[in-house]
Design a protein around this motif. Structure first.
Motif, PDB file in Angstrom:
ATOM      1  N   ARG A   1       0.811  -1.225   0.000  1.00 25.44           N
ATOM      2  CA  ARG A   1       0.000   0.000   0.000  1.00 25.44           C
ATOM      3  C   ARG A   1       0.839   1.268   0.000  1.00 25.44           C
ATOM      4  NH1 ARG A   1      -4.858  -0.103   3.943  1.00 25.44           N
ATOM      5  NH2 ARG A   1      -5.130   1.774   2.735  1.00 25.44           N
ATOM      6  N   GLN A   2       2.153   1.157  -0.045  1.00 25.96           N
ATOM      7  CA  GLN A   2       3.010   2.334  -0.006  1.00 25.96           C
ATOM      8  C   GLN A   2       2.859   3.143  -1.294  1.00 25.96           C
ATOM      9  OE1 GLN A   2       7.149   1.464   0.639  1.00 25.96           O
ATOM     10  NE2 GLN A   2       7.723   3.620   0.636  1.00 25.96           N
ATOM     11  N   GLU A   3       2.532   4.419  -1.134  1.00 22.41           N
ATOM     12  CA  GLU A   3       2.324   5.298  -2.281  1.00 22.41           C
ATOM     13  C   GLU A   3       3.384   6.382  -2.402  1.00 22.41           C
ATOM     14  OE1 GLU A   3      -1.675   6.806  -2.843  1.00 22.41           O
ATOM     15  OE2 GLU A   3      -2.358   5.389  -1.314  1.00 22.41           O
ATOM     16  N   TRP A   4       4.113   6.644  -1.314  1.00 30.94           N
ATOM     17  CA  TRP A   4       5.045   7.762  -1.309  1.00 30.94           C
ATOM     18  C   TRP A   4       6.413   7.304  -0.835  1.00 30.94           C
ATOM     19  CZ3 TRP A   4       0.273   8.246   1.392  1.00 30.94           C
ATOM     20  CH2 TRP A   4      -0.724   8.844   0.619  1.00 30.94           C
ATOM     21  N   CYS A   5       7.423   8.109  -1.156  1.00 32.79           N
ATOM     22  CA  CYS A   5       8.797   7.716  -0.831  1.00 32.79           C
ATOM     23  C   CYS A   5       9.088   7.814   0.661  1.00 32.79           C
ATOM     24  CB  CYS A   5       9.795   8.546  -1.639  1.00 32.79           C
ATOM     25  SG  CYS A   5       9.799  10.314  -1.282  1.00 32.79           S
ATOM     26  N   LYS A   6       8.438   8.724   1.352  1.00 29.30           N
ATOM     27  CA  LYS A   6       8.664   8.867   2.792  1.00 29.30           C
ATOM     28  C   LYS A   6       7.418   9.462   3.444  1.00 29.30           C
ATOM     29  CE  LYS A   6      11.388  12.939   1.749  1.00 29.30           C
ATOM     30  NZ  LYS A   6      12.667  13.559   1.827  1.00 29.30           N
ATOM     31  N   PRO A   7       7.298   9.360   4.740  1.00 27.88           N
ATOM     32  CA  PRO A   7       6.090   9.836   5.427  1.00 27.88           C
ATOM     33  C   PRO A   7       5.782  11.314   5.173  1.00 27.88           C
ATOM     34  CG  PRO A   7       7.343   8.427   6.891  1.00 27.88           C
ATOM     35  CD  PRO A   7       8.192   8.638   5.668  1.00 27.88           C
ATOM     36  N   SER A   8       6.780  12.149   5.077  1.00 27.70           N
ATOM     37  CA  SER A   8       6.504  13.576   4.855  1.00 27.70           C
ATOM     38  C   SER A   8       5.821  13.800   3.508  1.00 27.70           C
ATOM     39  CB  SER A   8       7.790  14.404   4.958  1.00 27.70           C
ATOM     40  OG  SER A   8       8.744  13.986   4.012  1.00 27.70           O
ATOM     41  N   CYS A   9       6.144  12.980   2.517  1.00 22.64           N
ATOM     42  CA  CYS A   9       5.453  13.093   1.228  1.00 22.64           C
ATOM     43  C   CYS A   9       3.996  12.660   1.360  1.00 22.64           C
ATOM     44  CB  CYS A   9       6.174  12.271   0.168  1.00 22.64           C
ATOM     45  SG  CYS A   9       7.634  13.084  -0.494  1.00 22.64           S
ATOM     46  N   GLY A  10       3.754  11.616   2.138  1.00 20.83           N
ATOM     47  CA  GLY A  10       2.386  11.188   2.382  1.00 20.83           C
ATOM     48  C   GLY A  10       1.580  12.279   3.066  1.00 20.83           C
ATOM     49  N   ASN A  11       2.194  12.945   4.044  1.00 20.35           N
ATOM     50  CA  ASN A  11       1.513  14.044   4.724  1.00 20.35           C
ATOM     51  C   ASN A  11       1.196  15.177   3.746  1.00 20.35           C
ATOM     52  OD1 ASN A  11       1.629  12.709   7.157  1.00 20.35           O
ATOM     53  ND2 ASN A  11       3.490  13.746   7.831  1.00 20.35           N
ATOM     54  N   ARG A  12       2.167  15.520   2.892  1.00 24.85           N
ATOM     55  CA  ARG A  12       1.936  16.585   1.905  1.00 24.85           C
ATOM     56  C   ARG A  12       0.811  16.220   0.953  1.00 24.85           C
ATOM     57  NH1 ARG A  12       7.160  17.155   1.257  1.00 24.85           N
ATOM     58  NH2 ARG A  12       7.279  16.155  -0.761  1.00 24.85           N
ATOM     59  N   ALA A  13       0.759  14.959   0.535  1.00 23.62           N
ATOM     60  CA  ALA A  13      -0.286  14.512  -0.387  1.00 23.62           C
ATOM     61  C   ALA A  13      -1.659  14.573   0.285  1.00 23.62           C
ATOM     62  CB  ALA A  13       0.008  13.103  -0.875  1.00 23.62           C
ATOM     63  N   ARG A  14      -1.736  14.153   1.539  1.00 23.21           N
ATOM     64  CA  ARG A  14      -3.024  14.199   2.248  1.00 23.21           C
ATOM     65  C   ARG A  14      -3.477  15.643   2.474  1.00 23.21           C
ATOM     66  NH1 ARG A  14      -0.807   9.478   4.205  1.00 23.21           N
ATOM     67  NH2 ARG A  14       0.417  10.441   5.842  1.00 23.21           N
ATOM     68  N   VAL A  15      -2.566  16.518   2.815  1.00 26.86           N
ATOM     69  CA  VAL A  15      -2.913  17.935   3.004  1.00 26.86           C
ATOM     70  C   VAL A  15      -3.396  18.526   1.688  1.00 26.86           C
ATOM     71  CG1 VAL A  15      -1.923  20.217   3.475  1.00 26.86           C
ATOM     72  CG2 VAL A  15      -1.432  18.317   5.010  1.00 26.86           C
TER      73      VAL A  15
END
Length: 194
Positions: free
Chosen positions: A167-181
């Motif tokens: 289920r990993q969509e992003w390279c790191k957690p900060s990218c996931g946070n940016r995508a969700r925001v």
């Protein structure tokens, strides 16, 4: 992955190139000392403009081939508009790997397991470096991890990464946070004022 990751986002929507100058290339080489010593025996190597351009040429080829791997998903936004054609990228990568004549060597210490290495007949450490970078890319692209390669599509991110779980969509957690925001912002903007 280290070479490909020398293209990165600057945090404000721009792209940084960690190999854009000879000085920057030498800084990157210093950060790779362990790998350089092990893979190429070139730990004290100092880059000039010719070597920097050769390294960047291998990186361009690898990023183009990474884009081919992740297709039909879009490639990294950093170079999607200027990718080297795949056949040219293959030629560049294979030519760089072939620049160093090497022979496999078996190392087998008395109290340890055997290991394999390569013995180089090349005297130029720059050629050894470029060939080793290309060989590593060939190994990756023809190996099992290649099927897990993805381009991160978080806002402003330009990295490729190896997916470690389904289920990993992003390279790191900060990218996931940016995508969700960004998704939240788009939803609230589309809903209009309350």
């Amino acid at each position: 992955m280290e070479l490909v990751s020398t293209v990165r986002h600057d945090g404000d929507g721009g792209v940084l190139d960690d190999l854009d100058t000879v000085r920057a290339a030498n800084r990157w080489l210093q950060q790779q000392l362990d790998w350089l010593s092990t893979a190429t025996g070139t730990a004290g190597l100092v880059a000039d403009e010719e070597l920097r351009e050769a390294i960047v040429g291998v990186r361009r080829a690898v990023r183009a081939l990474f884009a081919r791997v992740v297709s039909p998903a879009p490639p990294s936004a950093a170079d999607a508009h200027r990718l080297m054609p795949a056949d040219e990228a293959l030629s560049v990568l294979n030519a760089a790997a072939a620049r160093e004549p090497v022979a496999p060597q078996l190392h087998w210490p008395a109290e340890a397991a055997p290991t394999a290495g390569l013995l180089s007949a090349e005297g130029d450490p720059g050629v050894r470096l470029v060939a080793a970078l290309a060989r590593d890319a060939v190994d990756f692209l023809s190996g099992p991890q290649c099927e897990h390669l993805r381009a991160c599509h978080a806002p402003r991110c330009v990295r490729y990464f190896i997916r470690s779980h389904g289920r990993q969509e992003w390279c790191k957690p900060s990218c996931g946070n940016r995508a969700r925001v960004a998704r939240h912002y788009e939803r609230t903007r589309a809903a209009g004022p309350s």
